[in-house]
Design an enzyme around this catalytic site. Structure first.
Site, PDB file in Angstrom:
ATOM      1  N   SER A  15       0.839  -1.191   0.000  1.00  0.00           N
ATOM      2  CA  SER A  15       0.000   0.000   0.000  1.00  0.00           C
ATOM      3  C   SER A  15       0.877   1.245   0.000  1.00  0.00           C
ATOM      4  O   SER A  15       2.085   1.154  -0.280  1.00  0.00           O
ATOM      5  CB  SER A  15      -0.933  -0.028   1.222  1.00  0.00           C
ATOM      6  OG  SER A  15      -1.949   0.935   1.096  1.00  0.00           O
ATOM      7  N   ASN A  16       0.306   2.399   0.286  1.00  0.00           N
ATOM      8  CA  ASN A  16       1.089   3.634   0.337  1.00  0.00           C
ATOM      9  C   ASN A  16       0.567   4.528   1.458  1.00  0.00           C
ATOM     10  O   ASN A  16      -0.376   4.172   2.154  1.00  0.00           O
ATOM     11  CB  ASN A  16       1.045   4.340  -1.022  1.00  0.00           C
ATOM     12  CG  ASN A  16      -0.368   4.698  -1.422  1.00  0.00           C
ATOM     13  OD1 ASN A  16      -1.035   5.474  -0.759  1.00  0.00           O
ATOM     14  ND2 ASN A  16      -0.844   4.098  -2.518  1.00  0.00           N
ATOM     15  N   ARG A  17       1.194   5.705   1.625  1.00  0.00           N
ATOM     16  CA  ARG A  17       0.937   6.534   2.801  1.00  0.00           C
ATOM     17  C   ARG A  17      -0.252   7.472   2.659  1.00  0.00           C
ATOM     18  O   ARG A  17      -0.457   8.321   3.503  1.00  0.00           O
ATOM     19  CB  ARG A  17       2.191   7.340   3.123  1.00  0.00           C
ATOM     20  CG  ARG A  17       3.295   6.497   3.726  1.00  0.00           C
ATOM     21  CD  ARG A  17       4.595   7.275   3.809  1.00  0.00           C
ATOM     22  NE  ARG A  17       4.384   8.635   4.272  1.00  0.00           N
ATOM     23  CZ  ARG A  17       5.241   9.628   4.086  1.00  0.00           C
ATOM     24  NH1 ARG A  17       6.356   9.412   3.431  1.00  0.00           N
ATOM     25  NH2 ARG A  17       4.965  10.831   4.544  1.00  0.00           N
ATOM     26  N   ALA A  77      -4.852   7.540  -4.248  1.00  0.00           N
ATOM     27  CA  ALA A  77      -3.476   7.152  -4.567  1.00  0.00           C
ATOM     28  C   ALA A  77      -3.499   5.661  -4.913  1.00  0.00           C
ATOM     29  O   ALA A  77      -3.177   4.802  -4.090  1.00  0.00           O
ATOM     30  CB  ALA A  77      -2.569   7.421  -3.372  1.00  0.00           C
TER      31      ALA A  77
END
Ligand code: CTP
Length: 195
Positions: A21-23, A88
């Site tokens: 995943s991402n932030r 995102a």
């Protein structure tokens, strides 16, 4: 008007207990969705996994992975006037998802990643009936890269976000952005709280 807004990260499963995943916090997408609803618009918020309260007065659908988000977005385009792709979305996902938890071993582990489907690009068809707004998270050459994204994904508007500093970009409460329009116009929006 009818808005579809996406927000937050996606999770790309590796095995039953792990994911990539991402932030992304989702704050920007939620603030946009809430502002549109407050302005009297009909808003569908399609959200990846975030730690934010569901906003009132709008419809919320959760989508975990990029594939799920792609399907949910495409199922809800009828009658839509504006699509804001703020999520995102992960650019890559594991080539295979292990049905069992991957066991720890002594040697290095390699994961094969394949590109996800680009939801924004899939929406940029010439005969579309809605305004298409994309986002560009950049660490360098902000305007040049964002302009390139606008053209490649055939958007009407790109909102470019400098994610190279700790004071703007992902996980921050305030943000400043540069908005690029299709006709070449550029608008800079000064630092402001997201909500
Ligand atoms: N996006 C999307 N589907 C993907 C990847 C990105 O719809 N699989 C959308 C995002 O929602 C955003 C825009 O594309 O509106 C740009 O995302 P960004 O991560 O900045 O750019 P990428 O196209 O992923 O390119 P790069 O990571 O190389 O900068």
């Amino acid at each position: 008007m009818r808005f579809v807004v996406t927000a937050g990260p996606t999770r790309e499963p590796i095995d039953p207990v792990r994911y990539l995943s991402n932030r992304s916090s989702g704050k920007m997408g939620y603030a946009i969705a809430e502002a549109a609803a407050e302005a009297g618009h009909n808003v569908l918020l399609i959200s990846g996994p975030v730690n934010l309260a569901a906003p009132k007065s709008l419809e919320l659908i959760s989508a975990l992975s990029s594939d799920e988000m792609y399907d949910v977005v495409h199922r809800h385009l009828d009658g839509t006037d504006v699509v804001v792709m703020c999520a995102a979305v992960a650019d890559y996902k594991p080539a295979t998802v292990s049905a069992h938890k991957i066991k720890k071993q002594d040697q290095a582990l390699s994961l094969e990643l394949i590109p996800t489907r680009d939801i924004l690009a899939s929406l940029g068809k010439e005969d579309r009936q809605f305004l298409l707004v994309g986002f560009a998270a950049e660490t360098n050459d902000l305007e040049k890269n964002a302009r390139q994204k606008l053209q490649q994904k055939n958007c009407d508007i790109i909102v470019a976000n400098d994610v190279s500093t700790i004071t703007s970009g992902m996980e921050t409460d305030e943000n400043e952005v540069t908005i690029l329009l299709r006709d070449g116009e550029i608008k800079k929006i000064a630092r402001a709280p997201r909500a």
